[in-house]
Design a protein around this motif. Sequence first.
Motif, PDB file in Angstrom:
ATOM      1  N   GLY A  76       0.803  -1.218   0.000  1.00 51.05           N
ATOM      2  CA  GLY A  76       0.000   0.000   0.000  1.00 51.05           C
ATOM      3  C   GLY A  76       0.833   1.263   0.000  1.00 51.05           C
ATOM      4  N   LEU A  77       2.048   1.179  -0.522  1.00 50.14           N
ATOM      5  CA  LEU A  77       2.978   2.308  -0.435  1.00 50.14           C
ATOM      6  C   LEU A  77       2.579   3.464  -1.343  1.00 50.14           C
ATOM      7  CD1 LEU A  77       6.331   0.305  -0.270  1.00 50.14           C
ATOM      8  CD2 LEU A  77       5.039   1.309   1.618  1.00 50.14           C
ATOM      9  N   ASN A  78       1.716   3.205  -2.317  1.00 54.07           N
ATOM     10  CA  ASN A  78       1.212   4.272  -3.187  1.00 54.07           C
ATOM     11  C   ASN A  78      -0.249   4.596  -2.899  1.00 54.07           C
ATOM     12  OD1 ASN A  78       3.691   4.389  -4.472  1.00 54.07           O
ATOM     13  ND2 ASN A  78       3.094   3.006  -6.117  1.00 54.07           N
ATOM     14  N   MET A  79      -0.707   4.237  -1.711  1.00 55.86           N
ATOM     15  CA  MET A  79      -2.120   4.412  -1.359  1.00 55.86           C
ATOM     16  C   MET A  79      -2.308   5.462  -0.270  1.00 55.86           C
ATOM     17  SD  MET A  79      -3.141   0.337  -1.471  1.00 55.86           S
ATOM     18  CE  MET A  79      -4.869   0.623  -1.071  1.00 55.86           C
ATOM     19  N   GLY A  80      -1.484   6.490  -0.329  1.00 51.29           N
ATOM     20  CA  GLY A  80      -1.601   7.567   0.651  1.00 51.29           C
ATOM     21  C   GLY A  80      -0.451   7.574   1.631  1.00 51.29           C
ATOM     22  N   GLU A  81      -0.097   8.781   2.092  1.00 51.09           N
ATOM     23  CA  GLU A  81       1.064   8.933   2.965  1.00 51.09           C
ATOM     24  C   GLU A  81       0.904   8.177   4.277  1.00 51.09           C
ATOM     25  OE1 GLU A  81       4.901  10.061   3.747  1.00 51.09           O
ATOM     26  OE2 GLU A  81       3.750  10.239   1.893  1.00 51.09           O
ATOM     27  N   GLY A  82      -0.306   8.237   4.841  1.00 47.35           N
ATOM     28  CA  GLY A  82      -0.525   7.544   6.112  1.00 47.35           C
ATOM     29  C   GLY A  82      -0.340   6.051   5.987  1.00 47.35           C
ATOM     30  N   ARG A  83      -0.895   5.487   4.917  1.00 49.40           N
ATOM     31  CA  ARG A  83      -0.748   4.045   4.694  1.00 49.40           C
ATOM     32  C   ARG A  83       0.704   3.693   4.444  1.00 49.40           C
ATOM     33  NH1 ARG A  83      -0.286  -0.117   5.649  1.00 49.40           N
ATOM     34  NH2 ARG A  83      -0.990  -2.055   4.670  1.00 49.40           N
ATOM     35  N   ARG A  84       1.400   4.533   3.716  1.00 53.85           N
ATOM     36  CA  ARG A  84       2.808   4.287   3.419  1.00 53.85           C
ATOM     37  C   ARG A  84       3.645   4.271   4.697  1.00 53.85           C
ATOM     38  NH1 ARG A  84       7.132   7.555   2.986  1.00 53.85           N
ATOM     39  NH2 ARG A  84       8.864   6.864   1.650  1.00 53.85           N
ATOM     40  N   GLU A  85       3.460   5.271   5.534  1.00 51.80           N
ATOM     41  CA  GLU A  85       4.238   5.360   6.776  1.00 51.80           C
ATOM     42  C   GLU A  85       3.962   4.168   7.680  1.00 51.80           C
ATOM     43  OE1 GLU A  85       3.444   9.116   8.562  1.00 51.80           O
ATOM     44  OE2 GLU A  85       4.533  10.268   7.016  1.00 51.80           O
ATOM     45  N   ALA A  86       2.700   3.767   7.768  1.00 52.83           N
ATOM     46  CA  ALA A  86       2.346   2.626   8.614  1.00 52.83           C
ATOM     47  C   ALA A  86       2.962   1.339   8.073  1.00 52.83           C
ATOM     48  CB  ALA A  86       0.829   2.499   8.703  1.00 52.83           C
ATOM     49  N   ALA A  87       2.922   1.173   6.746  1.00 53.17           N
ATOM     50  CA  ALA A  87       3.463  -0.047   6.138  1.00 53.17           C
ATOM     51  C   ALA A  87       4.967  -0.146   6.352  1.00 53.17           C
ATOM     52  CB  ALA A  87       3.132  -0.076   4.649  1.00 53.17           C
ATOM     53  N   LEU A  88       5.679   0.956   6.170  1.00 54.09           N
ATOM     54  CA  LEU A  88       7.134   0.949   6.377  1.00 54.09           C
ATOM     55  C   LEU A  88       7.477   0.716   7.843  1.00 54.09           C
ATOM     56  CD1 LEU A  88       8.193   3.875   4.006  1.00 54.09           C
ATOM     57  CD2 LEU A  88       8.581   1.429   3.649  1.00 54.09           C
ATOM     58  N   ARG A  89       6.681   1.293   8.721  1.00 56.03           N
ATOM     59  CA  ARG A  89       6.925   1.094  10.155  1.00 56.03           C
ATOM     60  C   ARG A  89       6.726  -0.364  10.546  1.00 56.03           C
ATOM     61  NH1 ARG A  89       3.848   4.680  11.668  1.00 56.03           N
ATOM     62  NH2 ARG A  89       1.975   3.460  12.109  1.00 56.03           N
ATOM     63  N   GLU A  90       5.643  -0.965  10.065  1.00 57.13           N
ATOM     64  CA  GLU A  90       5.367  -2.364  10.382  1.00 57.13           C
ATOM     65  C   GLU A  90       6.445  -3.279   9.797  1.00 57.13           C
ATOM     66  OE1 GLU A  90       1.504  -2.931   8.801  1.00 57.13           O
ATOM     67  OE2 GLU A  90       0.548  -1.556  10.238  1.00 57.13           O
ATOM     68  N   ALA A  91       6.870  -2.974   8.579  1.00 52.17           N
ATOM     69  CA  ALA A  91       7.922  -3.784   7.967  1.00 52.17           C
ATOM     70  C   ALA A  91       9.227  -3.647   8.742  1.00 52.17           C
ATOM     71  CB  ALA A  91       8.120  -3.365   6.511  1.00 52.17           C
ATOM     72  N   GLY A  92       9.522  -2.427   9.188  1.00 53.79           N
ATOM     73  CA  GLY A  92      10.733  -2.200   9.973  1.00 53.79           C
ATOM     74  C   GLY A  92      10.733  -3.023  11.251  1.00 53.79           C
ATOM     75  N   GLN A  93       9.588  -3.118  11.894  1.00 60.29           N
ATOM     76  CA  GLN A  93       9.493  -3.915  13.122  1.00 60.29           C
ATOM     77  C   GLN A  93       9.710  -5.400  12.826  1.00 60.29           C
ATOM     78  OE1 GLN A  93       5.572  -2.749  14.424  1.00 60.29           O
ATOM     79  NE2 GLN A  93       6.295  -0.860  15.394  1.00 60.29           N
ATOM     80  N   ALA A  94       9.161  -5.861  11.709  1.00 64.31           N
ATOM     81  CA  ALA A  94       9.347  -7.263  11.327  1.00 64.31           C
ATOM     82  C   ALA A  94      10.809  -7.549  11.015  1.00 64.31           C
ATOM     83  CB  ALA A  94       8.463  -7.600  10.126  1.00 64.31           C
ATOM     84  N   ILE A  95      11.467  -6.603  10.348  1.00 65.73           N
ATOM     85  CA  ILE A  95      12.895  -6.758  10.034  1.00 65.73           C
ATOM     86  C   ILE A  95      13.710  -6.811  11.317  1.00 65.73           C
ATOM     87  CG2 ILE A  95      14.907  -5.587   9.031  1.00 65.73           C
ATOM     88  CD1 ILE A  95      12.965  -4.547   6.842  1.00 65.73           C
ATOM     89  N   ASP A  96      13.396  -5.935  12.258  1.00 62.45           N
ATOM     90  CA  ASP A  96      14.116  -5.909  13.541  1.00 62.45           C
ATOM     91  C   ASP A  96      14.049  -7.281  14.217  1.00 62.45           C
ATOM     92  OD1 ASP A  96      14.579  -3.249  13.077  1.00 62.45           O
ATOM     93  OD2 ASP A  96      13.120  -2.513  14.533  1.00 62.45           O
ATOM     94  N   SER A  97      12.874  -7.896  14.203  1.00 62.69           N
ATOM     95  CA  SER A  97      12.700  -9.200  14.846  1.00 62.69           C
ATOM     96  C   SER A  97      13.508 -10.275  14.131  1.00 62.69           C
ATOM     97  CB  SER A  97      11.215  -9.588  14.853  1.00 62.69           C
ATOM     98  OG  SER A  97      10.463  -8.669  15.631  1.00 62.69           O
ATOM     99  N   LEU A  98      13.538 -10.229  12.800  1.00 66.17           N
ATOM    100  CA  LEU A  98      14.283 -11.233  12.047  1.00 66.17           C
ATOM    101  C   LEU A  98      15.794 -11.091  12.263  1.00 66.17           C
ATOM    102  CD1 LEU A  98      12.276 -11.233   8.702  1.00 66.17           C
ATOM    103  CD2 LEU A  98      12.489 -13.142  10.301  1.00 66.17           C
ATOM    104  N   VAL A  99      16.283  -9.848  12.265  1.00 70.81           N
ATOM    105  CA  VAL A  99      17.717  -9.629  12.488  1.00 70.81           C
ATOM    106  C   VAL A  99      18.091 -10.084  13.886  1.00 70.81           C
ATOM    107  CG1 VAL A  99      19.514  -7.865  12.717  1.00 70.81           C
ATOM    108  CG2 VAL A  99      17.879  -7.731  10.824  1.00 70.81           C
ATOM    109  N   GLU A 100      17.241  -9.807  14.845  1.00 70.90           N
ATOM    110  CA  GLU A 100      17.535 -10.202  16.231  1.00 70.90           C
ATOM    111  C   GLU A 100      17.642 -11.720  16.361  1.00 70.90           C
ATOM    112  OE1 GLU A 100      18.627  -9.377  20.018  1.00 70.90           O
ATOM    113  OE2 GLU A 100      18.165  -7.914  18.448  1.00 70.90           O
TER     114      GLU A 100
END
Length: 202
Positions: free
Chosen positions: A176-200
């Motif tokens: 949803g990265l092209n579906m509005g700024e709010g959706r984009r920010e939320a999607a990147l934030r959620e993905a960042g959290q998932a990445i953090d867990s995988l790296v850990e």
Amino acid sequence: MTSKILLINSSILGDNGQSRALAEHFKVRASAREGLVLTERDVAAQPLPHLDGQEVGSWMVPDEERDATQRELAARSEFLVDELLAHDVLVLAVPLYNLGIPSQLKAWFDRVLRAGKTFRYTENGPKGLVEGKRAIILAARGGQYAGTELDSQTPHLRHMLGLMGITEVDFVYSEGLNMGEGRREAALREAGQAIDSLVEAL
């Protein structure tokens, strides 16, 4: 114990690509972890040519019988296969282009999916030869496709990796990265959290 990570970027948008942003987040987190060594390859910035018959033909010729051109062509694939085998974790930062993977990434897969090198044919079908490795897919998409019939990218990646024997695959979707700024920010934030867990967990 050191874990070696091979990170493949494939966005044609360079630093402006959303998959590149996910890859950068992964790099920052991985660099902060002791024991993780990261190698990066950008198949868009340094693209491989599309696979052709001459290059495939060079693979079929025994090493000692290759001419200079065949040696050069075969070395392209063999270097990439050796690079893959030298790492423990494969991370693919993948944008969605026309419901598929970038052609530049497909050109990379065309060199590392090698019968006799990364898989072999048996009477029961192909068997992967790349053992003990895992993959992480960082998938950036302008729309929302995961879990729908339009997401042909996920099974394609899973099947290509599985052909080599890489069956432990984690997907991080940022949609949803092209579906509005709010959706984009939320999607990147959620993905960042998932990445953090995988790296850990690496």
